[in-house]
Write a protein that holds these residues in place. Structure first.
Motif, PDB file in Angstrom:
ATOM      1  N   GLY A 170     -16.756 -13.845  48.630  1.00 28.84           N
ATOM      2  CA  GLY A 170     -16.168 -15.043  49.210  1.00 28.84           C
ATOM      3  C   GLY A 170     -17.164 -15.799  50.063  1.00 28.84           C
ATOM      4  O   GLY A 170     -18.358 -15.798  49.792  1.00 28.84           O
ATOM      5  N   VAL A 171     -16.665 -16.430  51.116  1.00 27.61           N
ATOM      6  CA  VAL A 171     -17.491 -17.224  52.029  1.00 27.61           C
ATOM      7  C   VAL A 171     -17.113 -16.871  53.460  1.00 27.61           C
ATOM      8  O   VAL A 171     -15.937 -16.896  53.825  1.00 27.61           O
ATOM      9  CB  VAL A 171     -17.283 -18.739  51.797  1.00 27.61           C
ATOM     10  CG1 VAL A 171     -18.056 -19.541  52.842  1.00 27.61           C
ATOM     11  CG2 VAL A 171     -17.726 -19.136  50.398  1.00 27.61           C
ATOM     12  N   ILE A 172     -18.117 -16.513  54.284  1.00 27.66           N
ATOM     13  CA  ILE A 172     -17.861 -16.242  55.694  1.00 27.66           C
ATOM     14  C   ILE A 172     -17.807 -17.573  56.433  1.00 27.66           C
ATOM     15  O   ILE A 172     -18.754 -18.360  56.412  1.00 27.66           O
ATOM     16  CB  ILE A 172     -18.957 -15.343  56.296  1.00 27.66           C
ATOM     17  CG1 ILE A 172     -18.896 -13.949  55.655  1.00 27.66           C
ATOM     18  CG2 ILE A 172     -18.808 -15.231  57.808  1.00 27.66           C
ATOM     19  CD1 ILE A 172     -19.956 -12.994  56.162  1.00 27.66           C
ATOM     20  N   THR A 173     -16.675 -17.841  57.071  1.00 26.76           N
ATOM     21  CA  THR A 173     -16.460 -19.117  57.742  1.00 26.76           C
ATOM     22  C   THR A 173     -16.583 -19.022  59.254  1.00 26.76           C
ATOM     23  O   THR A 173     -16.657 -20.044  59.938  1.00 26.76           O
ATOM     24  CB  THR A 173     -15.064 -19.661  57.402  1.00 26.76           C
ATOM     25  OG1 THR A 173     -14.077 -18.683  57.769  1.00 26.76           O
ATOM     26  CG2 THR A 173     -14.944 -19.952  55.911  1.00 26.76           C
ATOM     27  N   ALA A 174     -16.580 -17.809  59.804  1.00 26.61           N
ATOM     28  CA  ALA A 174     -16.676 -17.642  61.255  1.00 26.61           C
ATOM     29  C   ALA A 174     -17.284 -16.283  61.570  1.00 26.61           C
ATOM     30  O   ALA A 174     -17.060 -15.310  60.848  1.00 26.61           O
ATOM     31  CB  ALA A 174     -15.293 -17.775  61.901  1.00 26.61           C
ATOM     32  N   VAL A 175     -18.071 -16.225  62.639  1.00 24.68           N
ATOM     33  CA  VAL A 175     -18.702 -14.981  63.079  1.00 24.68           C
ATOM     34  C   VAL A 175     -18.537 -14.854  64.591  1.00 24.68           C
ATOM     35  O   VAL A 175     -18.678 -15.845  65.320  1.00 24.68           O
ATOM     36  CB  VAL A 175     -20.207 -14.946  62.715  1.00 24.68           C
ATOM     37  CG1 VAL A 175     -20.880 -13.708  63.316  1.00 24.68           C
ATOM     38  CG2 VAL A 175     -20.397 -14.957  61.203  1.00 24.68           C
ATOM     39  N   ARG A 176     -18.229 -13.653  65.038  1.00 23.17           N
ATOM     40  CA  ARG A 176     -18.059 -13.393  66.469  1.00 23.17           C
ATOM     41  C   ARG A 176     -18.901 -12.194  66.895  1.00 23.17           C
ATOM     42  O   ARG A 176     -19.119 -11.270  66.106  1.00 23.17           O
ATOM     43  CB  ARG A 176     -16.592 -13.110  66.798  1.00 23.17           C
ATOM     44  CG  ARG A 176     -15.681 -14.316  66.660  1.00 23.17           C
ATOM     45  CD  ARG A 176     -14.236 -13.946  66.894  1.00 23.17           C
ATOM     46  NE  ARG A 176     -13.377 -15.117  66.905  1.00 23.17           N
ATOM     47  CZ  ARG A 176     -12.047 -15.081  66.979  1.00 23.17           C
ATOM     48  NH1 ARG A 176     -11.428 -13.899  67.030  1.00 23.17           N
ATOM     49  NH2 ARG A 176     -11.338 -16.186  66.989  1.00 23.17           N
ATOM     50  N   MET A 177     -19.349 -12.226  68.152  1.00 23.93           N
ATOM     51  CA  MET A 177     -20.088 -11.105  68.722  1.00 23.93           C
ATOM     52  C   MET A 177     -19.473 -10.739  70.064  1.00 23.93           C
ATOM     53  O   MET A 177     -19.133 -11.612  70.867  1.00 23.93           O
ATOM     54  CB  MET A 177     -21.565 -11.460  68.909  1.00 23.93           C
ATOM     55  CG  MET A 177     -22.377 -10.373  69.608  1.00 23.93           C
ATOM     56  SD  MET A 177     -24.069 -10.907  70.013  1.00 23.93           S
ATOM     57  CE  MET A 177     -24.782 -10.919  68.356  1.00 23.93           C
ATOM     58  N   VAL A 178     -19.333  -9.449  70.307  1.00 30.40           N
ATOM     59  CA  VAL A 178     -18.875  -8.950  71.600  1.00 30.40           C
ATOM     60  C   VAL A 178     -20.063  -8.305  72.302  1.00 30.40           C
ATOM     61  O   VAL A 178     -20.760  -7.463  71.713  1.00 30.40           O
ATOM     62  CB  VAL A 178     -17.737  -7.922  71.446  1.00 30.40           C
ATOM     63  CG1 VAL A 178     -17.322  -7.375  72.822  1.00 30.40           C
ATOM     64  CG2 VAL A 178     -16.537  -8.552  70.746  1.00 30.40           C
TER      65      VAL A 178
END
Length: 307
Positions: free
Chosen positions: A102-110
């Protein structure tokens, strides 16, 4: 289909440059050197280490990029990473995971701010509780940082790489940028990180010298996207980096120029690199204009001379 995704953390990447000494005029053939006023550059010349404790990285393949979107864990490193050690093309692989095509639309880091710090070249270690220190602007201790994505990250069945570009020079600002009269020598955390598809980006590299040929170490560089005919304070900052002991620098994983060309608001804009000398060196700044970036390729600007 399934694919093995590698997540790498990138910051201040440096690579030996190729090219010849073109003197103080670099980039657009005989284009003039620009002298413009803008905000002070990040003081790379007084920072030894930036240790960031990364807890986890997650990504969403859902069109919904809001808080209700579905995020899948990409990596859980749970360790300190010295961002300034990622030089000469080095990356730090945080982990790998199988994802649906698919397509990654958002990325988060903690991150864990209580375990993170900045070490100055004079040996002082700055934390959230030291004086001077780091104003993390978060009481959570483990804030969730949302990454900026210029171009969607492809998830093919053949495998791919998600790059987390954590820009030290944009993520930590000096108090003087808020209050020019401040004497505080600490930093304010202003989280800036970007996620990109390694296969869709390019890079810009070069060499910084002073008149006479000596390499300039710890020069502070900023990457802009803008129209060279417009004032510098209208150019948005896309990234920062510094030169190594040999005067070499590299901006890695830069969004390709062709992607910006599709937007009328960016018509006529190119990448621009501003080079500021270390504090107290007596050198002057220089600006390289009309830089184009192609996916999968490196653009060398040759040698930039600081008079």
């Amino acid at each position: 289909m399934r694919f093995l995704n590698s997540t790498a953390l990138i910051a201040t990447l440096l690579l030996p440059a190729c090219g010849t000494d073109t003197g103080p005029l670099v980039g657009g053939g005989n284009d003039p050197t620009l002298t413009l006023l803008t905000d002070d550059p990040f003081p790379y010349d007084r920072v030894e280490r930036v240790d960031l404790y990364v807890v986890s990285v997650s990504g969403s393949l859902s069109p919904d990029t809001s808080g209700s979107g579905t995020f899948e864990t990409l990596a859980t490193p749970h360790r300190l990473i010295n961002l300034l050690a990622l030089q000469n093309g080095l990356t730090d692989q945080l982990g790998s995971v199988s994802l649906s095509e698919g397509v990654i639309t958002a990325v988060r880091m903690v991150i864990d701010t209580d375990s993170s710090s900045i070490t100055l070249k004079d040996g002082r270690v700055l934390t959230g509780s030291s004086t001077p220190g780091i104003a993390w602007q978060s009481s959570a201790g483990r804030p969730v940082l949302n990454a900026l994505i210029h171009e969607n990250i492809l998830v093919p069945d053949t495998g791919g790489t998600v790059v987390i570009d954590y820009d030290v020079g944009k993520a930590f600002i000096t108090p003087q940028e808020i209050d020019p009269t401040s004497t505080d020598s600490g930093f304010i955390f202003s989280p800036v990180l970007r996620a990109a598809d390694a296969n869709l980006t390019g890079s810009i590299s070069g060499l910084v010298k002073q008149t006479g040929g000596a390499a300039v170490e710890d020069a502070s560089l900023r990457l802009y996207l803008g129209d060279p005919s417009d004032p510098e304070n209208t150019w948005p900052v896309m990234g920062t980096t510094r030169t190594n002991a040999n005067g070499q620098f590299k901006f890695s994983y830069v969004t390709r120029s062709a992607w910006w060309d599709q937007f009328p608001a960016h018509a006529g804009e190119t990448y621009i690199v501003a080079v500021d000398p270390p504090t107290g060196s007596g050198l002057s700044r220089n600006v390289v204009i009309n830089i184009s970036v192609t996916a999968g390729a490196n653009t060398s600007v040759g040698t930039v001379v600081l008079p």
